[in-house]
Structures are given as structure tokens and as C-alpha cells.
Design a protein around this motif. Structure first.
Motif, PDB file in Angstrom:
ATOM      1  N   LEU A  55      55.715 -18.244  63.503  1.00  0.00           N
ATOM      2  CA  LEU A  55      55.409 -18.904  64.770  1.00  0.00           C
ATOM      3  C   LEU A  55      54.463 -18.057  65.614  1.00  0.00           C
ATOM      4  N   GLU A  56      54.685 -16.763  65.633  1.00  0.00           N
ATOM      5  CA  GLU A  56      53.807 -15.857  66.383  1.00  0.00           C
ATOM      6  C   GLU A  56      52.401 -15.863  65.788  1.00  0.00           C
ATOM      7  N   THR A  57      52.298 -15.899  64.473  1.00  0.00           N
ATOM      8  CA  THR A  57      50.996 -15.966  63.809  1.00  0.00           C
ATOM      9  C   THR A  57      50.268 -17.258  64.194  1.00  0.00           C
ATOM     10  N   LEU A  58      50.994 -18.352  64.216  1.00  0.00           N
ATOM     11  CA  LEU A  58      50.387 -19.635  64.601  1.00  0.00           C
ATOM     12  C   LEU A  58      49.951 -19.637  66.064  1.00  0.00           C
ATOM     13  N   LYS A  59      50.740 -19.016  66.942  1.00  0.00           N
ATOM     14  CA  LYS A  59      50.360 -18.936  68.351  1.00  0.00           C
ATOM     15  C   LYS A  59      49.066 -18.157  68.530  1.00  0.00           C
ATOM     16  N   VAL A  60      48.942 -17.037  67.830  1.00  0.00           N
ATOM     17  CA  VAL A  60      47.734 -16.216  67.917  1.00  0.00           C
ATOM     18  C   VAL A  60      46.544 -16.985  67.357  1.00  0.00           C
ATOM     19  N   THR A  61      46.746 -17.690  66.268  1.00  0.00           N
ATOM     20  CA  THR A  61      45.683 -18.465  65.644  1.00  0.00           C
ATOM     21  C   THR A  61      45.191 -19.583  66.570  1.00  0.00           C
ATOM     22  N   VAL A  62      46.128 -20.281  67.204  1.00  0.00           N
ATOM     23  CA  VAL A  62      45.746 -21.356  68.126  1.00  0.00           C
ATOM     24  C   VAL A  62      45.038 -20.783  69.337  1.00  0.00           C
ATOM     25  N   ALA A  63      45.474 -19.643  69.825  1.00  0.00           N
ATOM     26  CA  ALA A  63      44.843 -19.002  70.978  1.00  0.00           C
ATOM     27  C   ALA A  63      43.421 -18.553  70.637  1.00  0.00           C
ATOM     28  N   ASP A  64      43.213 -18.096  69.410  1.00  0.00           N
ATOM     29  CA  ASP A  64      41.877 -17.667  68.982  1.00  0.00           C
ATOM     30  C   ASP A  64      41.000 -18.849  68.590  1.00  0.00           C
ATOM     31  N   ASP A  65      41.617 -19.999  68.426  1.00  0.00           N
ATOM     32  CA  ASP A  65      40.913 -21.212  68.018  1.00  0.00           C
ATOM     33  C   ASP A  65      40.232 -21.060  66.651  1.00  0.00           C
ATOM     34  N   THR A  66      40.915 -20.364  65.758  1.00  0.00           N
ATOM     35  CA  THR A  66      40.434 -20.213  64.383  1.00  0.00           C
ATOM     36  C   THR A  66      41.467 -20.833  63.454  1.00  0.00           C
ATOM     37  N   PRO A  67      41.028 -21.303  62.308  1.00  0.00           N
ATOM     38  CA  PRO A  67      41.999 -21.902  61.368  1.00  0.00           C
ATOM     39  C   PRO A  67      42.949 -20.835  60.822  1.00  0.00           C
ATOM     40  N   PRO A  68      44.198 -21.212  60.575  1.00  0.00           N
ATOM     41  CA  PRO A  68      45.172 -20.248  60.059  1.00  0.00           C
ATOM     42  C   PRO A  68      44.831 -19.800  58.640  1.00  0.00           C
ATOM     43  N   LYS A  69      45.186 -18.549  58.337  1.00  0.00           N
ATOM     44  CA  LYS A  69      44.989 -18.019  56.984  1.00  0.00           C
ATOM     45  C   LYS A  69      46.201 -18.382  56.150  1.00  0.00           C
ATOM     46  N   PHE A 104      60.741 -16.957  60.449  1.00  0.00           N
ATOM     47  CA  PHE A 104      60.272 -18.098  61.234  1.00  0.00           C
ATOM     48  C   PHE A 104      59.557 -17.625  62.502  1.00  0.00           C
ATOM     49  N   ARG A 105      60.162 -16.651  63.179  1.00  0.00           N
ATOM     50  CA  ARG A 105      59.543 -16.123  64.403  1.00  0.00           C
ATOM     51  C   ARG A 105      58.197 -15.480  64.114  1.00  0.00           C
ATOM     52  N   ALA A 106      58.098 -14.741  63.016  1.00  0.00           N
ATOM     53  CA  ALA A 106      56.830 -14.102  62.646  1.00  0.00           C
ATOM     54  C   ALA A 106      55.765 -15.158  62.362  1.00  0.00           C
TER      55      ALA A 106
END
Length: 84
Positions: free
Chosen positions: A69-83, A65-67
Motif C-alpha cells: 500500500l505504501e508503494t502504491l501511495k508513493v507511485t500515485v504521488a509521483d504519477d508514475t506507473p507502478p513497477k 499489505f502495508r508495504a
């Protein structure tokens, strides 16, 4: 999970010892005493093993879950859609 393992392992041990005593033609008192003692011992063992298993599963799920969540945080910060 501990109570479930204890609830399965204890009675299973009791039944096994009683059946073994019946097959071997042993006395009822000794067989039931041994079965009762082993039932409590194996129920305790089942409880401990179940608790350890629950802790391992919980830890694994939390790490995943933490991993995520961290992926989603990075994705939102980059403003790119999640993979996915």
C-alpha cells in the motif's frame, strides 16, 4: 488455526497412547485414563501453538499489505506507473 491444531494433536495423542498400551499389553483402565489426560494436555498445547501460528501469519500478511500500500501511495504521488 488453534482449534484445527487442537483437533488433530489431541486425538492423535490419544490414539498413540492407546496403541502403545495395546502393544505393551497394559491394562485398559490405566491406558485409557493416561490417553484421556494426555489428549486434553496435547489438545491444549495444539490450541496454543495454532493461535501463535495464526498470529504470526496474520502479522506477516498485514506487514506485506502495508508495504504494498505504501508503494502504491508513493507511485500515485509521483504519477508514475507502478513497477511489477
Amino acid at each position: 488455526m488453534g482449534r484445527t491444531y487442537a483437533g488433530i494433536l489431541g486425538p492423535l495423542t490419544f490414539l498413540t497412547v492407546v496403541l502403545r498400551g495395546a502393544i505393551e499389553g497394559r491394562g485398559a483402565e490405566g491406558t485409557l485414563l493416561t490417553a484421556s489426560l494426555l489428549m486434553f494436555a496435547f489438545a491444549g498445547l495444539g490450541y496454543v501453538l495454532g493461535r501463535v501460528a495464526a498470529l504470526i501469519v496474520d502479522d506477516s500478511v498485514q506487514a506485506e499489505f502495508r508495504a504494498e500500500l505504501e508503494t502504491l501511495k508513493v507511485t500515485v504521488a509521483d504519477d508514475t506507473p507502478p513497477k511489477r
